[in-house]
Design a protein around this motif. Structure first.
Motif, PDB file in Angstrom:
ATOM      1  N   ALA A 195      18.921 -20.989   5.465  1.00 27.15           N
ATOM      2  CA  ALA A 195      19.088 -20.912   6.913  1.00 27.15           C
ATOM      3  C   ALA A 195      20.473 -20.384   7.285  1.00 27.15           C
ATOM      4  CB  ALA A 195      18.871 -22.290   7.527  1.00 27.15           C
ATOM      5  N   GLN A 196      21.487 -20.712   6.483  1.00 29.33           N
ATOM      6  CA  GLN A 196      22.840 -20.246   6.790  1.00 29.33           C
ATOM      7  C   GLN A 196      22.978 -18.742   6.584  1.00 29.33           C
ATOM      8  OE1 GLN A 196      26.140 -22.603   5.515  1.00 29.33           O
ATOM      9  NE2 GLN A 196      25.000 -24.517   5.516  1.00 29.33           N
ATOM     10  N   ARG A 197      22.053 -18.144   5.833  1.00 28.03           N
ATOM     11  CA  ARG A 197      22.089 -16.689   5.615  1.00 28.03           C
ATOM     12  C   ARG A 197      21.314 -15.933   6.682  1.00 28.03           C
ATOM     13  NH1 ARG A 197      20.625 -17.446  -0.773  1.00 28.03           N
ATOM     14  NH2 ARG A 197      22.738 -17.985  -1.512  1.00 28.03           N
ATOM     15  N   SER A 198      20.610 -16.660   7.551  1.00 30.59           N
ATOM     16  CA  SER A 198      19.810 -16.006   8.584  1.00 30.59           C
ATOM     17  C   SER A 198      20.712 -15.382   9.649  1.00 30.59           C
ATOM     18  CB  SER A 198      18.876 -17.037   9.242  1.00 30.59           C
ATOM     19  OG  SER A 198      18.328 -16.513  10.439  1.00 30.59           O
ATOM     20  N   PRO A 199      20.357 -14.204  10.181  1.00 32.64           N
ATOM     21  CA  PRO A 199      21.147 -13.618  11.280  1.00 32.64           C
ATOM     22  C   PRO A 199      21.085 -14.453  12.551  1.00 32.64           C
ATOM     23  CG  PRO A 199      19.116 -12.375  10.913  1.00 32.64           C
ATOM     24  CD  PRO A 199      19.241 -13.338   9.776  1.00 32.64           C
ATOM     25  N   HIS A 200      20.144 -15.401  12.617  1.00 31.10           N
ATOM     26  CA  HIS A 200      20.010 -16.254  13.792  1.00 31.10           C
ATOM     27  C   HIS A 200      20.760 -17.577  13.640  1.00 31.10           C
ATOM     28  CE1 HIS A 200      16.997 -13.517  15.358  1.00 31.10           C
ATOM     29  NE2 HIS A 200      16.392 -13.559  14.188  1.00 31.10           N
ATOM     30  N   PHE A 201      21.511 -17.729  12.541  1.00 31.48           N
ATOM     31  CA  PHE A 201      22.285 -18.948  12.316  1.00 31.48           C
ATOM     32  C   PHE A 201      23.306 -19.108  13.447  1.00 31.48           C
ATOM     33  CE2 PHE A 201      25.936 -21.189  10.296  1.00 31.48           C
ATOM     34  CZ  PHE A 201      25.277 -22.360   9.940  1.00 31.48           C
ATOM     35  N   GLY A 202      23.281 -20.261  14.126  1.00 33.09           N
ATOM     36  CA  GLY A 202      24.199 -20.513  15.228  1.00 33.09           C
ATOM     37  C   GLY A 202      23.772 -19.904  16.551  1.00 33.09           C
TER      38      GLY A 202
END
Length: 510
Positions: free
Chosen positions: A406-413
């Protein structure tokens, strides 16, 4: 019993380790220690040597009374000049996690213990640390003996850097090269604090300790201190089960006590303190019990005992909060609490020697997207690996606890500007509206996936725009505690604090 086995040996000296455990009001009361005085009488009153690292002058007097002796007190200094005492003020859970990860990375592989309050938080913290490339295991009393043994050996042998543990990982642990002890939450007392941080730097080399504290922790600690106190109902339940019994196993009494409440032996010890039961020496694992006819003032005795117990618990909590919030030398505060005088400032705490540089402040979160529902739906559609509800919420908020994928997703944060409560509520709205659907993976995990082309709900502004009604929040917590006791479950099973706060903010009318 045990005394029969050793009666003919002619015992000359009895050594009592962790002798503070005989104190009913100490931070680690153990009811079986109350039998030591009677055992000493059975053995002909041999000489005794009591050892403890955390006895205040008041506890010292209670130990003497409990053992029936006038001891010769030999004190070494409680001041450990190689230990640095730091208190870091954190702003909420994310900042707490971020600070802990930073402190552990700064160790560059050296050994550390992280103490957390609950078994659940130990396990989740260890998982989060592993996500951030820190070798960590968890340890608590709920693990099987083999699991506990494996975790302890891995840490002692240096195969993992960090153990995240409850206070179950304490007595008997003597790894000399621990370079950091971090307290993730307030402990229950200053004595507990000294016990925990005392695991660091036993080889005499400079080592760090840190207590992570937020502005709301003091209130939570007082609640925790109260929640740990047995109730009148707990004592009555055990007392009624003991009537007519001459012998009882601890597990036979456990079913009458809520799972978060004390060991039945502790409750029996309390009843014995007020003269309602008499406990004899154990026969194997069975407790020998004598229950005389109840005195007329039995209820008053129990009430007085619990009132004193609460007063002592709150006093210990308040003393610890003063230690954390004070701007006076921390080593001096510890020394004075244990009856010692420290003439000069220590130079080894955050008050006397502030950290060289404060960490850079976190960048402000980006504004929320106009179409919140569409943003969440699109983020789930784009996931390479599906997530469950908790993992998805952590990803959208940019949480340190989010899974590695999930931390590698472009939608993280993506929704970092929103509260955790709001993000979880929005996910639930999409799920109840059919835009997200739950499914079970092949290995049994509950995950979410997005339905392409689904109609999306309209999501308005966060409920967190205004503060919760604190009076209403406290009344809801009181109701939850009553319900939890009625159902004999932990309070969080009824409702989490976050849900109660949302109710106290939104004040729904239906």
């Amino acid at each position: 019993h045990f005394l029969d086995a050793i009666a003919g040996i002619d015992i000359g000296l009895v050594v009592i380790d962790e002798v503070h455990c005989v104190s009913m009001w100490g931070h680690d009361f153990r009811p079986d220690y109350l039998f030591i005085r009677r055992a000493l009488d059975e053995l002909g009153r041999p000489a005794i040597l009591g050892m403890t690292a955390t006895a205040t002058p008041a506890t010292e007097r209670e130990i003497a009374a409990a053992l029936g002796r006038e001891p010769e007190v030999v004190r070494t200094s409680v001041v450990r000049p190689n230990l640095r005492y730091d208190v870091e003020i954190v702003d909420g859970e994310e900042d707490r996690l971020r600070t802990l990860v930073r402190r552990l990375h700064d160790l560059r592989g050296a050994s550390a213990i992280v103490y957390a309050r609950s078994r659940r938080s130990c396990e989740s913290l260890a998982r989060t640390l592993r996500v951030h490339d820190l070798a960590a295991v968890h340890y608590h009393a709920g693990l099987e003996p083999v699991e506990r043994g494996n975790a302890q050996e891995a840490f002692i042998e240096g195969r993992v850097q960090t153990v995240v543990a409850t206070t179950a990982f304490g007595m008997g642990i003597d790894k000399p090269d621990i370079r950091l002890v971090a307290l993730y939450n307030y402990p229950e007392s200053l004595e507990s604090y000294v016990q925990m941080v005392g695991r660091a730097g036993r080889d005499g080399r400079a080592s760090d300790t840190v207590l992570l504290a937020s502005r709301s922790d003091a209130t939570q600690l007082r609640r925790f201190a109260r929640s740990d106190i047995p109730t009148v109902a707990d004592l009555r339940s055990v007392y009624s089960r003991l009537r007519g019994c001459a012998e009882v196993l601890p597990e036979d009494l456990a079913s009458g006590v809520a799972r978060d409440e004390p060991d039945p032996r502790v409750l029996i010890g309390m009843l014995e303190q007020v003269g309602l039961v008499r406990r004899g020496f154990d026969a194997g694992r069975a407790m020998q019990i004598e229950v005389p006819d109840p005195p007329a003032d039995a209820a008053a005795r129990i009430d007085a005992l619990l009132a004193r117990y609460e007063e002592e618990a709150l006093a210990r909590a308040d003393r610890l909060v003063r230690f954390a919030e004070s701007r006076s030398c921390r080593h001096r505060q510890v020394a004075e609490h244990f009856g010692e005088t420290l003439a000069d400032d220590c130079g080894m705490c955050d008050v006397c020697s502030p950290p060289a540089a404060a960490p850079a402040p976190k960048a402000p979160a980006a504004a929320l997207p106009d179409d919140i529902a569409g943003a969440i739906h699109g983020a789930v559609l784009a996931l390479r690996w599906p997530l469950g509800r908790t993992g998805l919420a952590a990803m959208l908020r940019g949480s340190m606890s989010a899974p590695r994928s999930a931390q590698r997703s472009p939608h993280f944060g993506l929704l970092a500007a929103a509260s955790q409560t709001d993000v979880k509520r929005w996910i639930q709205l999409l799920e109840s509206g059919g835009a997200l659907e739950a499914f079970e993976s092949d290995d049994g995990f509950r995950l979410l996936r997005a339905r392409p082309g689904a109609e999306l709900p309209r999501i308005g502004s966060p409920t967190g725009a205004g503060p919760p009604d604190e009076g209403l929040f406290e009344r809801l917590r009181a109701w939850r505690l009553d319900r939890a006791r009625e159902d004999e479950v932990p309070a969080y099973v009824v409702l989490h604090d976050a849900t109660l706060r949302e109710l106290a903010t939104a004040k729904p009318e239906s």
